[in-house]
Design a protein around this motif. Structure first.
Motif, PDB file in Angstrom:
ATOM      1  N   PRO A  27     -19.309  20.727   6.038  1.00 36.68           N
ATOM      2  CA  PRO A  27     -20.471  20.423   5.408  1.00 36.68           C
ATOM      3  C   PRO A  27     -21.113  18.871   6.088  1.00 36.68           C
ATOM      4  CG  PRO A  27     -18.484  19.910   3.990  1.00 36.68           C
ATOM      5  CD  PRO A  27     -18.188  20.671   5.521  1.00 36.68           C
ATOM      6  N   PRO A  28     -22.556  19.053   5.573  1.00 38.68           N
ATOM      7  CA  PRO A  28     -22.689  17.396   6.242  1.00 38.68           C
ATOM      8  C   PRO A  28     -23.023  16.454   5.255  1.00 38.68           C
ATOM      9  CG  PRO A  28     -24.434  19.131   4.606  1.00 38.68           C
ATOM     10  CD  PRO A  28     -23.223  19.791   4.972  1.00 38.68           C
ATOM     11  N   ASP A  29     -22.869  15.098   5.845  1.00 39.64           N
ATOM     12  CA  ASP A  29     -22.697  14.418   5.332  1.00 39.64           C
ATOM     13  C   ASP A  29     -23.471  14.018   4.739  1.00 39.64           C
ATOM     14  OD1 ASP A  29     -22.392  11.174   4.507  1.00 39.64           O
ATOM     15  OD2 ASP A  29     -21.209  11.341   6.806  1.00 39.64           O
ATOM     16  N   VAL A  30     -24.339  14.154   3.248  1.00 48.87           N
ATOM     17  CA  VAL A  30     -24.760  13.671   2.223  1.00 48.87           C
ATOM     18  C   VAL A  30     -25.815  12.307   2.569  1.00 48.87           C
ATOM     19  CG1 VAL A  30     -25.278  13.950   0.186  1.00 48.87           C
ATOM     20  CG2 VAL A  30     -23.954  15.434   1.102  1.00 48.87           C
ATOM     21  N   GLU A  31     -24.448  11.794   2.580  1.00 46.73           N
ATOM     22  CA  GLU A  31     -25.519  10.484   2.794  1.00 46.73           C
ATOM     23  C   GLU A  31     -26.346  10.110   3.738  1.00 46.73           C
ATOM     24  OE1 GLU A  31     -23.344   7.102   1.638  1.00 46.73           O
ATOM     25  OE2 GLU A  31     -22.729   7.236  -0.191  1.00 46.73           O
ATOM     26  N   VAL A  32     -25.965  10.785   4.530  1.00 53.04           N
ATOM     27  CA  VAL A  32     -26.564  10.369   6.047  1.00 53.04           C
ATOM     28  C   VAL A  32     -27.524  11.449   6.282  1.00 53.04           C
ATOM     29  CG1 VAL A  32     -26.040  11.410   9.174  1.00 53.04           C
ATOM     30  CG2 VAL A  32     -24.251   9.577   8.073  1.00 53.04           C
ATOM     31  N   LEU A  33     -27.638  12.402   6.258  1.00 59.33           N
ATOM     32  CA  LEU A  33     -28.790  13.825   5.544  1.00 59.33           C
ATOM     33  C   LEU A  33     -29.752  13.153   4.594  1.00 59.33           C
ATOM     34  CD1 LEU A  33     -29.257  16.436   5.845  1.00 59.33           C
ATOM     35  CD2 LEU A  33     -28.709  17.181   4.034  1.00 59.33           C
ATOM     36  N   GLY A  34     -29.509  12.286   3.217  1.00 53.56           N
ATOM     37  CA  GLY A  34     -30.318  11.959   2.452  1.00 53.56           C
ATOM     38  C   GLY A  34     -31.213  10.681   3.547  1.00 53.56           C
ATOM     39  N   ARG A  35     -29.868   9.726   3.916  1.00 55.06           N
ATOM     40  CA  ARG A  35     -31.487   8.933   4.842  1.00 55.06           C
ATOM     41  C   ARG A  35     -31.941   8.743   5.630  1.00 55.06           C
ATOM     42  NH1 ARG A  35     -26.319   5.775   3.550  1.00 55.06           N
ATOM     43  NH2 ARG A  35     -25.482   6.003   5.989  1.00 55.06           N
TER      44      ARG A  35
END
Ligand code: FAD
Length: 108
Positions: free
Chosen positions: A1-9
């Motif tokens: 799954p994608p890294d939600v923090e990196v994706l979010g930033r």
């Protein structure tokens, strides 16, 4: 799954920057495209919790695509909703602050 923090930033960078450079007076075509972009997020964003909550928030608070001032504020407020949910600090949504962060950089 994608890294939600990196994706979010990365996603916030894209969205806030796009809002900062959105026209002052967008054409109907530009407005329609911006609405499509925003409405696509809850359908496609690869973090299902994020997408679900964002979709609910957008339903309650319809996008202001009238121009870059309104859009920058609207998006800042949506980001603050996520900040509140995650216990992060709220951001000052004045145009001065959003432009400083996403368009002009700090003034000295
Ligand atoms: P970020 O929140 O990513 O912010 C990046 C930078 O933006 C900050 O350093 C600051 O300079 C600036 N900034 C902060 N607030 C604002 C604002 N209100 N307006 C303008 N600029 C601002 N994560 C989850 O764990 N659960 C979720 O449900 C969730 N939902 C999300 C929904 C969406 C639509 C998006 C795009 C992201 C979501 N995220 C979620 C990710 C989360 O918002 C953060 O991106 C992630 O936690 C990393 O946070 P950060 O502290 O690095 O800064």
């Amino acid at each position: 799954p994608p890294d939600v923090e990196v994706l979010g930033r990365s996603t916030w960078t894209f969205l806030h920057t796009t809002a900062a450079y959105y026209p002052e007076k967008p054409t109907p075509h530009q407005r329609a495209n911006m609405i499509s972009l925003i409405r696509a997020l809850p359908l496609l964003y690869p973090c299902s919790n994020c997408a679900l909550d964002f979709g609910e928030d957008v339903k309650v608070n319809p996008p202001d695509v009238s121009g870059r001032v309104g859009l920058s504020r609207w998006l800042c407020e949506r980001h603050n909703e996520v900040n509140a949910k995650l216990g992060k600090e709220r951001f000052d949504c004045s145009l001065e602050k959003t432009d400083e962060r996403w368009k002009d950089g700090p003034r000295d």
